[in-house]
Design a protein around this motif. Sequence first.
Motif, PDB file in Angstrom:
ATOM      1  N   ILE A 316       0.833  -1.208   0.000  1.00 52.01           N
ATOM      2  CA  ILE A 316       0.000   0.000   0.000  1.00 52.01           C
ATOM      3  C   ILE A 316       0.864   1.255   0.000  1.00 52.01           C
ATOM      4  CG2 ILE A 316      -1.679   1.303   1.362  1.00 52.01           C
ATOM      5  CD1 ILE A 316      -2.778  -1.401   2.334  1.00 52.01           C
ATOM      6  N   LEU A 317       1.912   1.244   0.818  1.00 56.45           N
ATOM      7  CA  LEU A 317       2.807   2.404   0.875  1.00 56.45           C
ATOM      8  C   LEU A 317       3.551   2.612  -0.442  1.00 56.45           C
ATOM      9  CD1 LEU A 317       4.257   1.953   4.467  1.00 56.45           C
ATOM     10  CD2 LEU A 317       2.900   3.896   3.659  1.00 56.45           C
ATOM     11  N   GLY A 318       3.860   1.500  -1.129  1.00 51.25           N
ATOM     12  CA  GLY A 318       4.519   1.641  -2.423  1.00 51.25           C
ATOM     13  C   GLY A 318       3.677   2.424  -3.410  1.00 51.25           C
ATOM     14  N   PHE A 319       2.390   2.112  -3.473  1.00 49.50           N
ATOM     15  CA  PHE A 319       1.502   2.863  -4.361  1.00 49.50           C
ATOM     16  C   PHE A 319       1.228   4.267  -3.828  1.00 49.50           C
ATOM     17  CE2 PHE A 319       0.249  -1.541  -5.619  1.00 49.50           C
ATOM     18  CZ  PHE A 319       0.618  -1.448  -6.965  1.00 49.50           C
ATOM     19  N   ALA A 320       1.188   4.412  -2.493  1.00 47.37           N
ATOM     20  CA  ALA A 320       0.973   5.735  -1.906  1.00 47.37           C
ATOM     21  C   ALA A 320       2.145   6.670  -2.165  1.00 47.37           C
ATOM     22  CB  ALA A 320       0.744   5.607  -0.401  1.00 47.37           C
ATOM     23  N   TRP A 321       3.321   6.106  -2.423  1.00 48.97           N
ATOM     24  CA  TRP A 321       4.516   6.902  -2.726  1.00 48.97           C
ATOM     25  C   TRP A 321       4.278   7.815  -3.934  1.00 48.97           C
ATOM     26  CZ3 TRP A 321       9.865   4.303  -4.146  1.00 48.97           C
ATOM     27  CH2 TRP A 321      10.869   5.282  -4.137  1.00 48.97           C
ATOM     28  N   VAL A 322       3.425   7.371  -4.853  1.00 44.49           N
ATOM     29  CA  VAL A 322       3.120   8.170  -6.050  1.00 44.49           C
ATOM     30  C   VAL A 322       2.536   9.524  -5.657  1.00 44.49           C
ATOM     31  CG1 VAL A 322       1.783   8.251  -8.189  1.00 44.49           C
ATOM     32  CG2 VAL A 322       2.737   6.067  -7.391  1.00 44.49           C
ATOM     33  N   GLY A 323       1.778   9.574  -4.569  1.00 48.67           N
ATOM     34  CA  GLY A 323       1.122  10.812  -4.165  1.00 48.67           C
ATOM     35  C   GLY A 323       1.946  11.721  -3.294  1.00 48.67           C
ATOM     36  N   VAL A 324       3.171  11.343  -2.969  1.00 51.53           N
ATOM     37  CA  VAL A 324       4.030  12.191  -2.135  1.00 51.53           C
ATOM     38  C   VAL A 324       4.527  13.371  -2.971  1.00 51.53           C
ATOM     39  CG1 VAL A 324       6.182  12.315  -0.828  1.00 51.53           C
ATOM     40  CG2 VAL A 324       4.721  10.282  -0.650  1.00 51.53           C
TER      41      VAL A 324
END
Length: 458
Positions: A316-324
């Motif tokens: 989940i955090l890997g995909f959330a990295w896109v929004g950083v």
Amino acid sequence: MTPNPGKRSRRPNLNGWLRPSNQGPVLPPDGGKIAWLQVLAMALVNFNNFGLVNSFGVFQAYYETTLLRTSSPSSIAIVGTLQGALLLIVGVVSGPLFDKGYFKPALVVASLGLVFALMMLSLSTQYYQVFLSQGLLLGICSGLLYIPSIALIPVYFKRRRGLALGLATGGGSIGGVIYPIIFRRLVVEVGFGWAVRVLGFIALVTLGTAVGLSKPIGVRIQRKLLEPSAFRDKAYVMFLFSAFFLLAAMFVPFFLATAYSIQHLHANAGLSFYLISIMNAAQFFGRLLPAWLADHRHRILGPETFQFAGEVFMGILGFAWVGVGSFGDFIPWVIFYGFFSGMTVTLPAVVLPHICPNLAVYGTRVGMLYACAGVGLLISTPVASALNASSGGFLGAQLWTGACCLVASLLFVVTGLEIRERRLRYEMGKRGKRGPRGREMDMNFFHWDMVFRIKEKL
């Protein structure tokens, strides 16, 4: 003068030191001064092997901007992934060496080799020199150190095995905090050569202390490099595939976080170099807390539950990295990712005994598991960097991290369910509530409870 036959010579016996330990088999002491000193010793070992791997992000950023600026980021990343991959792959050799009783000689030789590799790295100015010293030699020596360092702890601990493993492997996270700060400060003040030499001197002192404290116990069984029977265990085989995909993603942020902060977020370079230390500090608590909770043998919250949850959250955090989109957003992301990476990199050593027939083959099976994971690590950052080149920015690395971690979690479901079944069956058997296969479990999963005897003296 005729020597007194009743007096034992005080001169060191090199031949005896080189021979494998020939002590009687033992039941894990499960605590005591000597046992906890082994935890300290192995924490010092991991301070250097995993600590240096976790620190490669600062080397990557420095190489890209200064020492190896003519080399591509993916080429530089190969150095770090080779170092990390060999740390795990060499376990195919170092695991059986531990099983055969050559722990101490391997520890001494690998420690000296690691210090030598750092000294050679301090003299490097070309890519091939960095590749040979940091990627190849440092990776091989780290691999000779790592698997025995985690295989020794279960020999000393049973009830507190998770806590002991968390503390021992936590040394890698502490090294990942300290080494990047020292390197960053010294490379500015005294240059690359002396900065790396100081790291070498620190490694010499800490590894020398570990050699002095370590005390392997128990007779070792002559084992092959591979245990073919392990491939007939479906739970173990699925664990191998899960570990491959997990390590194909886990270290991508560790290697690219600093470069991402500088190039994409346009953050201050001085602050960006501390991201690796922050991530490793969070990883320390991720190694320790879930491993400690796993010792309490909760019906639901066993080590397999924490392992699965860690892999899911990393995906989940890997995909959330896109929004950083800012440095302020990136710091909490780094903390959470570091914590869950610590959970998933430590717990396999806690989980594995539940699908291991006995501790006599534990070192070999750990080596096989981490060798498979090492292949995944070897391709991780180079593939992510190549995806970045084709997609622009860091999107490729972000999607690669998320996808691989989620695939790993799905594969681990099979292993986790089998581990829970075996764990609960064993615990029911201990309470006198044996299931239909309870007696089989007593003779299989915890076979070492009956095989290993208590030593009279440690």
